[in-house]
Design an enzyme around this catalytic site. Structure first.
Site, PDB file in Angstrom:
ATOM      1  N   ARG A  78      -7.922   3.633  -5.628  1.00  0.00           N
ATOM      2  CA  ARG A  78      -6.957   2.925  -6.236  1.00  0.00           C
ATOM      3  C   ARG A  78      -7.239   1.495  -5.917  1.00  0.00           C
ATOM      4  O   ARG A  78      -7.371   1.090  -4.525  1.00  0.00           O
ATOM      5  CB  ARG A  78      -5.818   3.453  -5.455  1.00  0.00           C
ATOM      6  CG  ARG A  78      -4.243   2.626  -5.660  1.00  0.00           C
ATOM      7  CD  ARG A  78      -3.199   3.387  -5.032  1.00  0.00           C
ATOM      8  NE  ARG A  78      -1.959   2.292  -5.247  1.00  0.00           N
ATOM      9  CZ  ARG A  78      -1.625   1.592  -4.061  1.00  0.00           C
ATOM     10  NH1 ARG A  78      -1.815   1.924  -2.791  1.00  0.00           N
ATOM     11  NH2 ARG A  78      -0.661   0.805  -4.541  1.00  0.00           N
ATOM     12  N   TYR A 294       2.928   5.727   6.596  1.00  0.00           N
ATOM     13  CA  TYR A 294       2.283   5.142   8.009  1.00  0.00           C
ATOM     14  C   TYR A 294       3.044   6.035   9.104  1.00  0.00           C
ATOM     15  O   TYR A 294       2.498   6.182  10.417  1.00  0.00           O
ATOM     16  CB  TYR A 294       2.331   3.724   8.013  1.00  0.00           C
ATOM     17  CG  TYR A 294       1.217   3.244   6.887  1.00  0.00           C
ATOM     18  CD1 TYR A 294      -0.160   3.242   7.379  1.00  0.00           C
ATOM     19  CD2 TYR A 294       1.694   2.770   5.751  1.00  0.00           C
ATOM     20  CE1 TYR A 294      -1.111   2.631   6.562  1.00  0.00           C
ATOM     21  CE2 TYR A 294       0.664   2.314   4.767  1.00  0.00           C
ATOM     22  CZ  TYR A 294      -0.693   2.531   4.979  1.00  0.00           C
ATOM     23  OH  TYR A 294      -1.509   1.535   4.286  1.00  0.00           O
ATOM     24  N   GLU A 352      -1.137   5.761  -0.003  1.00  0.00           N
ATOM     25  CA  GLU A 352      -1.798   5.125   1.294  1.00  0.00           C
ATOM     26  C   GLU A 352      -1.207   5.774   2.415  1.00  0.00           C
ATOM     27  O   GLU A 352      -0.229   6.445   2.535  1.00  0.00           O
ATOM     28  CB  GLU A 352      -1.160   3.666   1.433  1.00  0.00           C
ATOM     29  CG  GLU A 352      -1.585   2.542   0.452  1.00  0.00           C
ATOM     30  CD  GLU A 352      -1.175   1.101   0.708  1.00  0.00           C
ATOM     31  OE1 GLU A 352      -0.999   0.880   1.985  1.00  0.00           O
ATOM     32  OE2 GLU A 352      -0.990   0.329  -0.170  1.00  0.00           O
TER      33      GLU A 352
HETATM   34  O1  IFM Z   1      -2.451  -3.457   4.210  1.00  0.00           O
HETATM   35  C1  IFM Z   1      -1.105  -2.847   3.739  1.00  0.00           C
HETATM   36  C2  IFM Z   1      -1.071  -2.836   2.401  1.00  0.00           C
HETATM   37  O2  IFM Z   1      -1.677  -3.967   1.677  1.00  0.00           O
HETATM   38  C3  IFM Z   1      -0.003  -2.317   2.173  1.00  0.00           C
HETATM   39  N1  IFM Z   1       0.320  -1.141   2.645  1.00  0.00           N
HETATM   40  C4  IFM Z   1       0.415  -1.223   4.091  1.00  0.00           C
HETATM   41  C5  IFM Z   1      -1.132  -1.525   4.561  1.00  0.00           C
HETATM   42  C6  IFM Z   1      -1.197  -1.629   5.946  1.00  0.00           C
HETATM   43  O3  IFM Z   1      -0.126  -2.200   6.638  1.00  0.00           O
END
Ligand code: IFM
Length: 454
Positions: A78, A294, A352
């Site tokens: 990605r 996260y 992510e």
């Molecule tokens: O680095 C960032 C990314 O650009 C977007 N999501 C969170 C990541 C970590 O902070």
């Protein structure tokens, strides 16, 4: 611990990056400046004045990076496109040399058997558009759709997964409300307007894709489950406000056609009346949703917190990352199940997930042990698998990030990469977590049951 883990056939095993964070050469080959170029070059906006001028030099080293992905066994990647490489002024003339970079990148990925997932907007608005008001300009949705059309026409023959926006919440909260990210505005009256135009931009791009494209398009949001600190009415109400602001702000309009009612309370006199027709338009059917996960937030009522009156309660017994984010894998299972139950059973990707840790010094040449990141990966992949077992239609996982990179206002200090980057030499060294992820991929997840990171 789950037993006999086996992810579904066709599961995408990927890593994610974004243009400004890794590419470097932001003005090469006719590109125009972005808001991030200008923000990073403004003294005091990023840690130690770090900029994306060189970053990981991926613009020149993408072939090496794609080969690295192939060696690790990734079957998906990605990345995002820099709008001002494609349209240096944000509108009108297309810069063929900028487009050529992504054209070659996509071909290189496919040659390695790696599926591209392309994000159209990961925060780097052309600076020329910011001069016209950026996301506060009602024309911004049409500008975005025009830009998206250029890419659909150029790459949809090879790209099967398209993402309109990455984390609109961060764009608005950091860029228009708190002023800590580009374009650096701190204006409670501007923030809801920018959010609304981002949602319209997303919708216009999806509509354009339905006319031009023949694969799949979705949205990527960052979600953070909220849990009350205490079972009191004040903490429960604070938790609902935090949940509305972080998690439902963008998803409710997209899937349900309405903003969460708490937003009018949170923004008070700064909350505009939005036309019903806009909300109808924003509700475009999507092919998938990407979830960036996260951490979680344990929430308590706190009148001193602005604008939510809802503060995070630190959990001292838990591991925290270098950015002081609590590590909480169960939150990933919870949030995936919540999305599925609130918005319906739709294909999901974890677009992510990852952690910045202070990596220990290299014990010997070429070996970088990062046990905390390995453990983070293992526990979150297990949590993802638990969601699948609970009925979530999860189709893929993208680790953040492939490479150590420019972490926005934090500069280069936090390292999120599976692959270490020596910024002085640009040498790439896969960390132990990258080798661990490789083994997980090769075994379709089975290694998660048996491999115990240190
Ligand atoms: O680095 C960032 C990314 O650009 C977007 N999501 C969170 C990541 C970590 O902070």
């Amino acid at each position: 611990m789950p037993e006999a883990i086996q992810f579904p056939a066709g599961f995408l095993w990927g890593a994610a990056t974004s243009a400004y964070q890794i590419e470097g050469a932001p003005l090469a080959d006719g590109a125009g400046p972005s808001i991030w170029h200008e923000f990073a070059h403004t003294p005091g906006c990023t840690r130690a004045g770090d900029t994306g001028d060189r970053a990981c030099d991926h613009y020149h080293r993408y072939r090496e990076d794609v080969a690295l992905m192939g060696a690790l066994g990734l079957n998906a990647y990605r990345f995002s496109v820099s709008w001002s490489r494609i349209q240096p002024d944000g509108r009108g003339a297309v810069n063929r040399r900028g487009l050529g970079f992504y054209d070659r990148l996509v071909d290189a990925l496919l040659a390695q058997g790696i599926q591209p997932m392309l994000t159209l907007y990961h925060w780097d608005l052309p600076a020329a558009l910011d001069r016209r008001g950026g996301w506060l300009n009602p024309d911004s949705a049409a500008w975005f759709a025009d830009y998206a059309r250029v890419l659909f026409r150029a790459l949809d023959d090879r790209v099967q997964h398209w993402v309109t926006l990455n984390e609109p919440w961060v764009v608005v909260d950091g860029g228009y409300l708190q002023g800590v990210l580009a374009p650096g505005q701190r204006n409670v009256f501007a923030a809801p307007v920018a959010a609304h135009h981002l949602l319209l931009a997303h919708a216009y791009a999806v509509q354009t894709y339905r006319a031009e494209g023949r694969h799949r398009i979705g949205l990527v949001v960052n979600l953070e489950p909220k849990y009350p600190a205490a079972d009191t009415s004040a903490d429960l109400a604070a938790t609902m406000r935090a949940d509305a602001y972080w998690n439902r702000y963008y998803l409710d309009p997209v899937f349900l056609g309405a903003y969460p009612p708490e937003l009018a309370e949170i923004f008070d006199t700064a909350w505009p009346k939005f036309p019903a027709a806009d909300l109808e338009q924003i509700r475009q059917p999507l092919d998938f949703l990407g979830v960036n996960y996260y951490s979680r937030q344990v929430t308590r009522h706190d009148p001193a917190d602005w604008p939510l009156a809802a503060a995070r309660v630190r959990q001292p017994q838990q591991v925290h990352t270098a950015l002081d984010w609590e590590v909480y894998p169960q939150g990933l299972t919870d949030i995936l199940q919540w999305v599925t139950s609130r918005y319906g059973p739709l294909p999901l990707y974890i677009t992510e997930n990852g952690a910045a840790f202070y990596d220990p010094p290299q014990a010997s040449e070429g070996v970088i042990e990062d046990p905390l990141r390995q453990r983070y990966l293992r526990d979150h992949l297990r949590a993802a698998y638990a969601a699948i077992q609970a009925g979530v239609d999860l189709r893929g996982y993208f680790a953040w990030s492939l490479l150590d990179n420019f972490e926005w206002a934090h500069g280069y200090a936090p390292r999120f990469g599976l692959v270490h980057v020596d910024y002085a030499t640009q040498q790439r060294t896969p960390k132990a977590s990258a080798h661990f992820y490789s083994r997980v991929i090769a075994s379709q997840g089975a290694a998660l049951s048996s491999i115990t990171p240190p």
